[in-house]
Structures are given as C-alpha cells and as structure tokens.
Design an enzyme around this catalytic site. Sequence first.
Site, short mmCIF file in Angstrom:
data_model
loop_
_atom_site.label_atom_id
_atom_site.label_comp_id
_atom_site.label_asym_id
_atom_site.label_seq_id
_atom_site.Cartn_x
_atom_site.Cartn_y
_atom_site.Cartn_z
N GLY A 32 0.83 -1.20 0.00
CA GLY A 32 0.00 0.00 0.00
C GLY A 32 0.86 1.25 0.00
O GLY A 32 2.00 1.23 -0.45
N CYS A 33 0.32 2.32 0.55
CA CYS A 33 1.04 3.59 0.58
C CYS A 33 2.35 3.45 1.34
O CYS A 33 2.38 2.95 2.46
CB CYS A 33 0.16 4.65 1.26
SG CYS A 33 0.99 6.24 1.49
N PHE A 34 3.44 3.89 0.74
CA PHE A 34 4.73 3.73 1.41
C PHE A 34 4.89 4.62 2.63
O PHE A 34 5.76 4.40 3.46
CB PHE A 34 5.92 3.89 0.46
CG PHE A 34 5.92 5.08 -0.46
CD1 PHE A 34 5.31 6.28 -0.13
CD2 PHE A 34 6.57 5.00 -1.69
CE1 PHE A 34 5.36 7.38 -0.98
CE2 PHE A 34 6.62 6.08 -2.56
CZ PHE A 34 6.01 7.27 -2.19
#
Length: 210
Positions: free
Chosen positions: A52-54
């Site tokens: 997902g979002c880093f």
Amino acid sequence: MKTFIYRVFIKVWLFSAVGLGLFAKVDKVEIVNDVHPETVDSKNQFALIGGGCFWCTEAVFEQIDGIISVISGYAGGQTENPTYKDICTGKTGHAEVIKIHFDPSKISFTQILEIFGNAHDPTTLNRQGADVGTQYRSTIMFYNEKQKKEAELWKEKLTAKLVDAVVTEIVSAPKFYPAEDYHQDYYAKNPEQGYCSFVIRPKLKKLGLE
C-alpha cells in the site's frame, strides 16, 4: 545530482570500510542499482517490499529494532525514473515500495515478513483501504533464492490461517527508484497531516508501535 553524490559517498564509504577492516568477512557483494550492496555481511541485509502507501509501511518499519534505515520508492514497472505524479496515474506499472536495510543479527527476513503481513491486508488485490490501484499492490521483491523461499513459505502459512487467500506477489527484485525527498520519513516529519493522523497513527497503535 543527489543520486550521483550519494553513489560517490557509498563507494568512498565502502572503500574506507574495507581499508579499515570494518568488514571482517564478505562472502558475497552484489551491487543492485549501483546504490546499495544487497548482501554485505552478517549485519547488513536488504529487503524490498510494498504494502500500500509507502508512508504507512515506512512509518511501521522505522519503529522496529534491527532496522537500520528505510527508503520509500518505486519498483516493478516499465517507466524509468518515475515521479510520484507518474505513479499516481496507475499506468507506470510500478508499486510503492520501501527498501529496508536491516541487521540480520537482530531481526530476520522472516520476522520482517511477519510484521509486513500484520501492517497491511495481503488478501486484497491492488487495494489498501481507500488507496486503490496497482501501485498499492502487495509485493515482496526478493534479492536472492533464500529470500524467495522464505517469502513463499510465509505466504503459504499465512494463507492457511486466513479465510481469504493471500494475493501478495513474490517477484525478483527489479530496479528500485527512490521517491522524492518529501516522501522520506513522511510520518516523522508530518505527524499531524490528515493521512498520518487518521490512517498511519491508528495502524501504529494497533501494532503496538506508538
């Protein structure tokens, strides 16, 4: 320019370290992307994962003992030198990933995968919460056969425990592109930003990291 300077720094550091005898034993040195040696010694290893979002995965692993550094970036696509704007189109093929430099004498690759599995939902395809797109896919990008086998075993065991199958892809590590400076240490620098407050902080609390 920053990448060039960083490369020069790493090469000078490695030369100095060898000259001073800081690396007592070097079984294999494998240079990937001319930035990091992926296998250096018993206290320096690397992992490349995406969940997902880093901003989220970076924030999680920066709290873990044995993690030396975490770099947010992009990997797995066809676009060279992608920007965040490019990634957001979902057309580059890249995933948001983090490159983890860790000390295997303090934390193993398998333990990293266990944390990874708890830090995101590995059963949803190309989606983590409200973040939707192939850039948010669950991925483990292995650097060697040992990591590949450990990742496959992790996936098999986790799938057996869950109702839904784990869809995490396991692929050979491709070229890694560090993300823009403002993405690095994002949560640490922007704890009150909306996404950090309502998405990252609750995740850290759930994992007992804050």
